[in-house]
Motif scaffolding. Structure first.
Motif, PDB file in Angstrom:
ATOM      1  N   ILE A 179       0.840  -1.199   0.000  1.00 57.60           N
ATOM      2  CA  ILE A 179       0.000   0.000   0.000  1.00 57.60           C
ATOM      3  C   ILE A 179       0.874   1.247   0.000  1.00 57.60           C
ATOM      4  N   TYR A 180       1.958   1.204   0.761  1.00 56.72           N
ATOM      5  CA  TYR A 180       2.896   2.330   0.800  1.00 56.72           C
ATOM      6  C   TYR A 180       3.421   2.656  -0.595  1.00 56.72           C
ATOM      7  N   GLN A 181       3.784   1.636  -1.350  1.00 59.70           N
ATOM      8  CA  GLN A 181       4.303   1.872  -2.702  1.00 59.70           C
ATOM      9  C   GLN A 181       3.223   2.454  -3.616  1.00 59.70           C
ATOM     10  N   ILE A 182       1.996   1.982  -3.456  1.00 59.04           N
ATOM     11  CA  ILE A 182       0.892   2.512  -4.265  1.00 59.04           C
ATOM     12  C   ILE A 182       0.665   3.983  -3.956  1.00 59.04           C
ATOM     13  N   GLU A 183       0.585   4.301  -2.660  1.00 53.41           N
ATOM     14  CA  GLU A 183       0.325   5.684  -2.249  1.00 53.41           C
ATOM     15  C   GLU A 183       1.525   6.584  -2.550  1.00 53.41           C
ATOM     16  N   LYS A 184       2.720   6.027  -2.427  1.00 51.43           N
ATOM     17  CA  LYS A 184       3.925   6.810  -2.702  1.00 51.43           C
ATOM     18  C   LYS A 184       3.958   7.254  -4.157  1.00 51.43           C
ATOM     19  N   HIS A 185       3.554   6.385  -5.054  1.00 52.54           N
ATOM     20  CA  HIS A 185       3.523   6.740  -6.478  1.00 52.54           C
ATOM     21  C   HIS A 185       2.563   7.899  -6.723  1.00 52.54           C
ATOM     22  N   LYS A 186       1.429   7.904  -6.042  1.00 49.75           N
ATOM     23  CA  LYS A 186       0.462   8.996  -6.200  1.00 49.75           C
ATOM     24  C   LYS A 186       1.046  10.314  -5.694  1.00 49.75           C
ATOM     25  N   VAL A 187       1.735  10.267  -4.553  1.00 51.02           N
ATOM     26  CA  VAL A 187       2.353  11.486  -4.018  1.00 51.02           C
ATOM     27  C   VAL A 187       3.462  11.964  -4.946  1.00 51.02           C
ATOM     28  N   GLU A 643      12.101   0.120   8.107  1.00 49.75           N
ATOM     29  CA  GLU A 643      11.486   0.309   6.798  1.00 49.75           C
ATOM     30  C   GLU A 643       9.961   0.162   6.868  1.00 49.75           C
ATOM     31  N   THR A 644       9.492  -0.724   7.768  1.00 48.77           N
ATOM     32  CA  THR A 644       8.046  -0.865   7.952  1.00 48.77           C
ATOM     33  C   THR A 644       7.477   0.358   8.642  1.00 48.77           C
ATOM     34  N   LEU A 645       8.208   0.875   9.614  1.00 51.73           N
ATOM     35  CA  LEU A 645       7.747   2.068  10.322  1.00 51.73           C
ATOM     36  C   LEU A 645       7.630   3.247   9.367  1.00 51.73           C
ATOM     37  N   GLN A 646       8.610   3.416   8.484  1.00 56.01           N
ATOM     38  CA  GLN A 646       8.514   4.492   7.493  1.00 56.01           C
ATOM     39  C   GLN A 646       7.289   4.302   6.613  1.00 56.01           C
ATOM     40  N   ALA A 647       7.029   3.067   6.213  1.00 59.06           N
ATOM     41  CA  ALA A 647       5.888   2.792   5.338  1.00 59.06           C
ATOM     42  C   ALA A 647       4.570   3.162   6.004  1.00 59.06           C
ATOM     43  N   VAL A 648       4.374   2.746   7.255  1.00 61.17           N
ATOM     44  CA  VAL A 648       3.080   3.004   7.903  1.00 61.17           C
ATOM     45  C   VAL A 648       2.938   4.463   8.323  1.00 61.17           C
ATOM     46  N   PRO A 669     -15.565   9.082   1.181  1.00 60.81           N
ATOM     47  CA  PRO A 669     -14.325   8.772   1.882  1.00 60.81           C
ATOM     48  C   PRO A 669     -13.866   7.332   1.702  1.00 60.81           C
ATOM     49  N   LEU A 670     -14.814   6.364   1.698  1.00 63.73           N
ATOM     50  CA  LEU A 670     -14.387   4.977   1.604  1.00 63.73           C
ATOM     51  C   LEU A 670     -13.740   4.672   0.266  1.00 63.73           C
ATOM     52  N   ALA A 671     -14.161   5.365  -0.763  1.00 61.46           N
ATOM     53  CA  ALA A 671     -13.548   5.142  -2.075  1.00 61.46           C
ATOM     54  C   ALA A 671     -12.115   5.607  -2.089  1.00 61.46           C
ATOM     55  N   ILE A 672     -11.811   6.604  -1.263  1.00 61.33           N
ATOM     56  CA  ILE A 672     -10.451   7.132  -1.204  1.00 61.33           C
ATOM     57  C   ILE A 672      -9.573   6.238  -0.339  1.00 61.33           C
ATOM     58  N   CYS A 673     -10.094   5.846   0.808  1.00 58.28           N
ATOM     59  CA  CYS A 673      -9.252   5.164   1.784  1.00 58.28           C
ATOM     60  C   CYS A 673      -9.153   3.661   1.557  1.00 58.28           C
ATOM     61  N   TYR A 674     -10.129   3.083   0.876  1.00 58.39           N
ATOM     62  CA  TYR A 674     -10.160   1.631   0.822  1.00 58.39           C
ATOM     63  C   TYR A 674     -10.237   1.087  -0.599  1.00 58.39           C
ATOM     64  N   ASP A 675      -9.680   1.827  -1.533  1.00 61.51           N
ATOM     65  CA  ASP A 675      -9.598   1.321  -2.897  1.00 61.51           C
ATOM     66  C   ASP A 675      -8.401   0.395  -2.998  1.00 61.51           C
ATOM     67  N   ALA A 676      -8.641  -0.850  -3.249  1.00 60.61           N
ATOM     68  CA  ALA A 676      -7.550  -1.831  -3.252  1.00 60.61           C
ATOM     69  C   ALA A 676      -6.673  -1.736  -4.468  1.00 60.61           C
ATOM     70  N   LYS A 677      -7.129  -1.036  -5.475  1.00 60.53           N
ATOM     71  CA  LYS A 677      -6.335  -0.972  -6.703  1.00 60.53           C
ATOM     72  C   LYS A 677      -5.281   0.094  -6.601  1.00 60.53           C
TER      73      LYS A 677
END
Length: 677
Positions: A179-187, A643-648, A669-677
């Motif tokens: 999830i961190y990698q997915i969100e990191k790409h968006k940022v 590395e896990t602490l940085q991710a979370v 909000p749920l579409a933003i926070c819980y989109d698995a893709k």
């Protein structure tokens, strides 16, 4: 489980109406009918008198069933009581250990639909999505990753959704990193598309009192003129690390995010140990010409931090006085008889205050102010109590009460200013100048106090403040000038009070810096050259390296043209802005909205405003504003690998920001926070 003899025969089940027979073979042995699951070969009763509920329940939890579509298994005709019963669910050996935990007659209520059925919202159970939803929940709410191995949690999930394969700590840790990698790409993409610069602040966190971490957080104003912040890195610090290592860690973080060429300022705490780090980073960035005006506003120190340090100076020097007041309050609260006696003394002294006496918490300096403030108001009552209570011996003297009153007035100003800093979730840089100037003026006055105790304390605080003022006064003043309600007038109001006869020269310094910054932005602007206005000011759009290098060498020429054009009676954005009347002051004013609306009128100055108003002149969060120590990592995450602490930590910050943004928009909000893709 039932035993079936070899001579059993399969019965034709095509005439059976229930859909469960699509997954069972009906076998007859003598007078006994058995239903055999086609997936796991489990044998259950196939008698007509047994019904099909037990077969449905088995299919819901059958692990080998390839098609996990359970909709039609739990979609039933409308019952009279409006409920659907899935009976006697039993889920493995863990549950058998504790019979009391078995789920019996789990009931699902449904709405009154015309067809009397229940909609589950989706036809197929998405295991991967549920797995990532679990990890997102843990991140967003700061839960322990180890909760997935807790016995009670596993029973709860198994009974809630039998199709979900329970995960281990290692699995959920890997999901958090995914999830961190997915969100990191968006940022990363968001930062790449920014129209302006990025300012950075570094903050120190602690865990278990000894482990330390450095967080790097980006502040910027996006293309919609919204002030945003994102934690980019959360790095473990080794006490043995040198300044070179720390400097390299920050620069590596900037390069990994590809924002080294976009950096505008760096905010740190007010400590001299950071001076060399700032100098090293600024020199590296200036070497590549990444900083506007050679980083004139690059070195920023936290305003809330200097206020907190001055408050701690006051509390440290007045510790004995504060301790006597604590003991006085404890004595008054020691018994009802003493409390009644103290109330009599209040009446005798004619005190009408409604404040309650309270003890402070040493971890929050504002609480010490509230304690002193209330105690000072009951000063005369304590004096009378001293005369009537022989056991009351730990009382302040008259001089100590005077000093407590002075300390209380110091802290009152610091609390009020800090509350202004915390007034908004993210404060733009324009709000700080008047508050800091008020502190400056009070320090000058306090240094002239006739009590050496007070004047020496004020001098100590002013020395600390002067170091901050020397580094940040220009950034404070220029941010205030970019507020259309004040412009140069606020500087012209405060500087004569602070500098006296030297005020005109100091005002000229601010004015010249303002012009230099404007010219620096004008050179980088696509409006004044054929370039792209990139962060490096290396303009050129012709596509070949040789021509780009040539254009880069002519940056000085672009600056010359810009400055000489201004001298030929061509009014710049800055000139027009400063000449126009002040915007009326009102409580509903939004400076970012004002600049958004006026960007077409001041295209270059608005770019400068975007960069400067986004500087984090204070990096302390509202919840940590009055804490005396560093911010602490939540206990559930302390044992995690770095590395896990940085991710979370990073992902929690990003997801929380998206959730907050969604509350003010039409996005669910749920579409933003819980989109698995």
């Amino acid at each position: 489980m039932m035993d079936i003899a070899d001579e059993a025969v399969i019965v034709n089940s095509s005439r059976l109406k229930s859909v469960v027979w699509n997954d069972f073979d009906r076998v007859k042995k003598g007078d006994t009918l058995v239903a055999i699951c086609r997936h796991c070969k489990r044998k259950l009763s196939g008698s007509s008198t047994s019904g099909t509920s037990h077969l449905r329940n088995h299919l819901i939890r059958c692990r080998r069933r390839s098609n996990h579509d359970v909709t039609q298994l739990v979609t039933r005709g409308k019952k009279k009581d409006g409920t659907l019963t899935v009976a006697n669910l039993s889920f493995g050996q863990e549950q058998r250990k504790v019979e009391a935990l078995s789920i019996v007659n789990t009931t699902f209520e449904h709405g009154n639909r015309k067809d009397g059925s229940i909609s589950l919202g989706t036809n197929n159970f998405d295991h991967k999505r549920s797995q990532l939803d679990l990890a997102r929940m843990i991140i967003l709410h700061g839960y322990s990753l180890a909760m997935v191995e807790d016995f009670g949690f596993r029973i709860f999930v198994r009974n809630l959704q039998p199709l979900f394969d329970l995960v281990t700590f290692d699995r959920v840790e890997a999901d958090c990193k995914e999830i961190y990698q997915i969100e990191k790409h968006k940022v990363y993409e968001e930062l790449a598309k920014l129209p302006g610069k990025v300012s950075l602040y570094a903050d120190t966190w602690v865990a278990n009192g000894d482990s330390k971490y450095l967080s790097l957080t980006a502040h910027y104003i996006d293309d919609t003129w919204q002030l945003k912040k994102k934690i980019l890195n959360f790095l473990a610090l080794d006490p043995s690390q040198t300044e070179d290592v720390l400097c390299d860690a920050i620069m590596t973080g900037l390069r990994n995010w590809d924002i080294d060429r976009k950096l505008f300022s760096l905010t740190l705490d007010n400590h001299s140990r950071y001076d060399d780090i700032v100098r090293r980073i600024r020199d590296q960035l200036c070497e590549h010409r990444y900083l506007v005006c050679n980083g004139q506003l690059f070195d920023v120190r936290c305003a809330a931090n200097v206020v907190k340090l001055m408050a701690q100076d006051a509390l440290e020097i007045s510790f004995e006085i504060s301790q006597k007041i604590r003991e006085s309050i404890r004595y008054v609260r020691s018994s009802q008889a003493v409390q009644d006696k103290f109330n009599e003394m209040i009446q005798l002294a004619g005190i009408s205050s409604q404040k309650s006496l309270c003890l402070d918490n040493p971890l929050h300096w504002n609480l010490t102010y509230f304690m002193l403030e209330a105690a000072v108001e009951y000063r005369d009552a304590f004096v009378h109590l001293q005369e009537h209570e022989s056991l009351y011996t730990m009382y302040p003297s008259g001089t100590e009460w005077d000093r407590a009153s002075a300390i209380s007035s110091f802290l009152k100003l610091f609390v009020e200013v800090s509350n202004v800093f915390a007034g908004n979730k993210f404060s733009t840089a324009n709000i700080y100048f008047p508050e800091i100037c008020d502190i400056h003026l009070q320090l000058i006055e306090w240094c002239q106090n006739s009590d050496d105790f007070i004047s020496s304390l004020a001098l100590k605080m002013k020395q600390r403040f002067d170091e901050y003022w020397k580094k940040c006064s220009l950034a404070l003043a220029i941010a205030a000038i970019l507020d259309p309600r004040f412009k140069m007038k606020l500087v012209e109001y405060y500087y004569p009070q602070i500098y006296g006869n030297s005020a005109p020269d100091c005002i000229d310094i601010v004015s010249n810096c303002m012009k230099a910054l404007y010219n620096g932005h004008a050179v980088c602007s696509p409006l004044t050259s054929q370039g792209q206005g990139g962060a490096t000011c290396q303009v050129g759009t012709f596509g070949t390296g040789a021509i780009n290098d040539s254009r880069s060498r002519l940056t000085g020429f672009d600056k010359f043209v810009n400055e000489t054009s201004q001298s030929q009676n061509v009014k710049s954005d800055l000139d027009k802005y400063l000449e126009e009347p002040l915007f009326p002051r009102n409580v509903d004013f939004s400076i970012l909205n004002w600049w958004k609306v006026h960007t077409p009128r001041y295209p270059i100055l608005s770019t400068m405003a975007r960069n400067i108003l986004g500087i984090p002149l204070s990096k302390v969060s509202s919840e940590a504003l009055f804490n005396t120590g560093d911010r602490a990592i939540d206990q559930p995450w302390v044992p995690l690998r770095s590395e896990t602490l940085q991710a979370v930590m990073c992902t929690q910050d990003w997801m929380s920001s998206e959730l907050e943004d969604s509350k003010s928009s039409s996005n669910p909000p749920l579409a933003i926070c819980y989109d698995a893709k």
